[in-house]
Design an enzyme around this catalytic site. Structure first.
Site, PDB file in Angstrom:
ATOM      1  N   ASP A 109      27.862  46.592  38.677  1.00 56.36           N
ATOM      2  CA  ASP A 109      27.357  45.967  39.899  1.00 56.36           C
ATOM      3  C   ASP A 109      28.460  45.950  40.964  1.00 56.36           C
ATOM      4  O   ASP A 109      28.508  45.085  41.795  1.00 56.36           O
ATOM      5  CB  ASP A 109      26.786  44.557  39.619  1.00 56.36           C
ATOM      6  N   ASP A 165      35.865  43.201  40.545  1.00 57.74           N
ATOM      7  CA  ASP A 165      36.519  43.638  39.295  1.00 57.74           C
ATOM      8  C   ASP A 165      35.917  44.926  38.734  1.00 57.74           C
ATOM      9  O   ASP A 165      36.639  45.728  38.122  1.00 57.74           O
ATOM     10  CB  ASP A 165      36.546  42.523  38.244  1.00 57.74           C
ATOM     11  N   ASP A 166      34.621  45.183  38.972  1.00 56.16           N
ATOM     12  CA  ASP A 166      34.053  46.493  38.600  1.00 56.16           C
ATOM     13  C   ASP A 166      34.814  47.594  39.334  1.00 56.16           C
ATOM     14  O   ASP A 166      35.110  48.651  38.759  1.00 56.16           O
ATOM     15  CB  ASP A 166      32.593  46.617  39.065  1.00 56.16           C
ATOM     16  N   THR A 204      29.506  47.213  33.126  1.00 51.51           N
ATOM     17  CA  THR A 204      30.235  46.053  33.647  1.00 51.51           C
ATOM     18  C   THR A 204      29.362  45.173  34.536  1.00 51.51           C
ATOM     19  O   THR A 204      29.881  44.357  35.304  1.00 51.51           O
ATOM     20  CB  THR A 204      31.496  46.509  34.424  1.00 51.51           C
ATOM     21  N   GLU A 237      27.042  33.645  30.352  1.00 51.18           N
ATOM     22  CA  GLU A 237      27.942  34.450  31.197  1.00 51.18           C
ATOM     23  C   GLU A 237      27.074  35.221  32.196  1.00 51.18           C
ATOM     24  O   GLU A 237      25.941  35.598  31.887  1.00 51.18           O
ATOM     25  CB  GLU A 237      28.751  35.387  30.282  1.00 51.18           C
ATOM     26  N   ASN A 284      26.774  38.337  33.572  1.00 51.24           N
ATOM     27  CA  ASN A 284      26.105  39.636  33.382  1.00 51.24           C
ATOM     28  C   ASN A 284      24.896  39.516  32.460  1.00 51.24           C
ATOM     29  O   ASN A 284      23.896  40.206  32.658  1.00 51.24           O
ATOM     30  CB  ASN A 284      27.081  40.671  32.807  1.00 51.24           C
ATOM     31  N   HIS A 314      38.052  40.607  34.056  1.00 49.55           N
ATOM     32  CA  HIS A 314      36.818  40.801  33.294  1.00 49.55           C
ATOM     33  C   HIS A 314      36.551  42.299  33.032  1.00 49.55           C
ATOM     34  O   HIS A 314      36.714  42.789  31.924  1.00 49.55           O
ATOM     35  CB  HIS A 314      35.623  40.223  34.050  1.00 49.55           C
TER      36      HIS A 314
END
Ligand code: BDR
Ligand code: CA
Length: 317
Positions: free
Chosen positions: A11, A15-16, A126, A167, A169, A242
């Site tokens: 997404d 961090d992705d 992710t 969480e 995701n 993450h």
């Protein structure tokens, strides 16, 4: 020849994007395809961010497909509070004008890529698992053709980040996660238990801030919104690692320790929807009521080594 053939699905928030940039810079990694999904940003914005990041990472030829714009069985919710309105902390660059997503939906691109490289692909997911679930529904043979799936998502003992147990995701699409964690492919789950303690603190952030390379400047720029969010939430300077943790575990499992157990996703509870239910009982296979394959549940990471590898890879020339 590339040692790792990856399909990325995410997404493309902050961090992705750092994870994808790191992977772009590894000469032993071939990124075969990228899919976007709702979550940190809309699927369309996430695809734009992925295109920009691949361009910056020197991989302008990787196809990017727009994926699911909403979860399977609940309303869409975009985490702009964490990742900014554009998914990249308000500083998302415009993708190069000649670069567009491919016309194929991400789930179909995933199927086609896996089918052209049977047994060879590692899927690094992710974001919410909607595209992976759609791929399994559309082509039930896909799991048997994938080498492994590494997801960032869920938590076992660490508190949730969108509720007491859930969480983000997984909570963004619990039905999809239930399908993906129950499909017959080797899944490694990298969740908050190990990504929260893998923390970029002041010393590591000083390294990023001091970097003068285009990648270093970009990473520092997009981190500002993320750092402000974590400072407000946790009262300390820094942020968790993450999605890059999942990417690094996909390349080097020796960074992680895990146990194996079947995993369900709580779908019905009002309070705990999206919680992982890990069946840790020592049951004989014949005692289990439903056949669900064991998932590798990462319970420890060599965080120090992981952060060094990540920053060396991102900030080197
Ligand atoms: C996960 O949620 C998203 O905000 C991050 O990109 C990461 O994939 C952490 O819970
Ligand atoms: Ca993500």
């Amino acid at each position: 020849m590339a040692q790792h053939k990856l399909i990325l699905d995410g997404d493309y928030g902050i961090d992705d994007s750092i994870a994808a940039l790191y992977l772009c810079r590894r000469s032993d990694v071939e990124i075969l395809a990228v899919g976007s999904v709702h979550g940190n940003a809309t699927a369309a914005a996430a695809a734009r961010n992925a295109i920009s990041v691949l361009d910056l990472g020197g991989r302008p030829d990787v196809p990017v497909a727009v994926g699911a714009g909403r979860p399977m069985a609940q309303a869409v919710s975009i985490s702009s509070m964490v990742h900014g309105d554009d998914g990249l902390g308000g500083v998302a660059p415009s993708p190069p004008p000649d670069r567009e997503p491919v016309p194929t939906p991400a789930a179909v691109q995933l199927i086609e890529t896996v089918r052209s490289h049977p047994g060879e692909c590692t899927v690094v997911a992710t974001g919410p698992l909607t595209n992976l679930a759609l791929a399994v529904l559309l082509d039930p043979d896909v799991p048997s053709l994938v080498a492994k799936v590494v997801i960032m998502g869920g938590t076992v003992d660490h508190p949730g980040n969108v509720g007491p147990y859930a969480e983000a995701n997984i909570a963004h699409d619990p039905e999809a996660a239930q399908l993906v964690l129950g499909a017959d492919w080797p899944v490694t789950q990298v969740g908050l238990d190990v990504t929260m303690p893998t923390w970029l603190g002041p010393a590591e952030l000083a390294r990023v801030e001091a970097s003068t390379t285009p990648t270093g400047r970009f990473v520092w720029g997009i981190l500002q919104h993320y750092l402000a969010f974590y400072a407000a939430r946790h009262g300390r300077h820094g942020c968790p690692v993450h999605d890059p943790s999942a990417a690094l575990v996909a390349l080097d499992p020796s960074l992680a320790q895990w146990f194996e157990a079947p995993v369900d996703v709580e779908l019905r509870s009002l309070r705990n929807r999206g919680m992982l239910v890990i069946d840790r009982r020592e049951l004989a296979a014949s005692e289990r009521t439903e056949e669900r394959p064991p998932v590798k549940i990462v319970i420890a990471l060599d965080s120090r080594r992981l952060i060094d590898i990540l920053l060396d890879g991102l900030l080197g020339d």
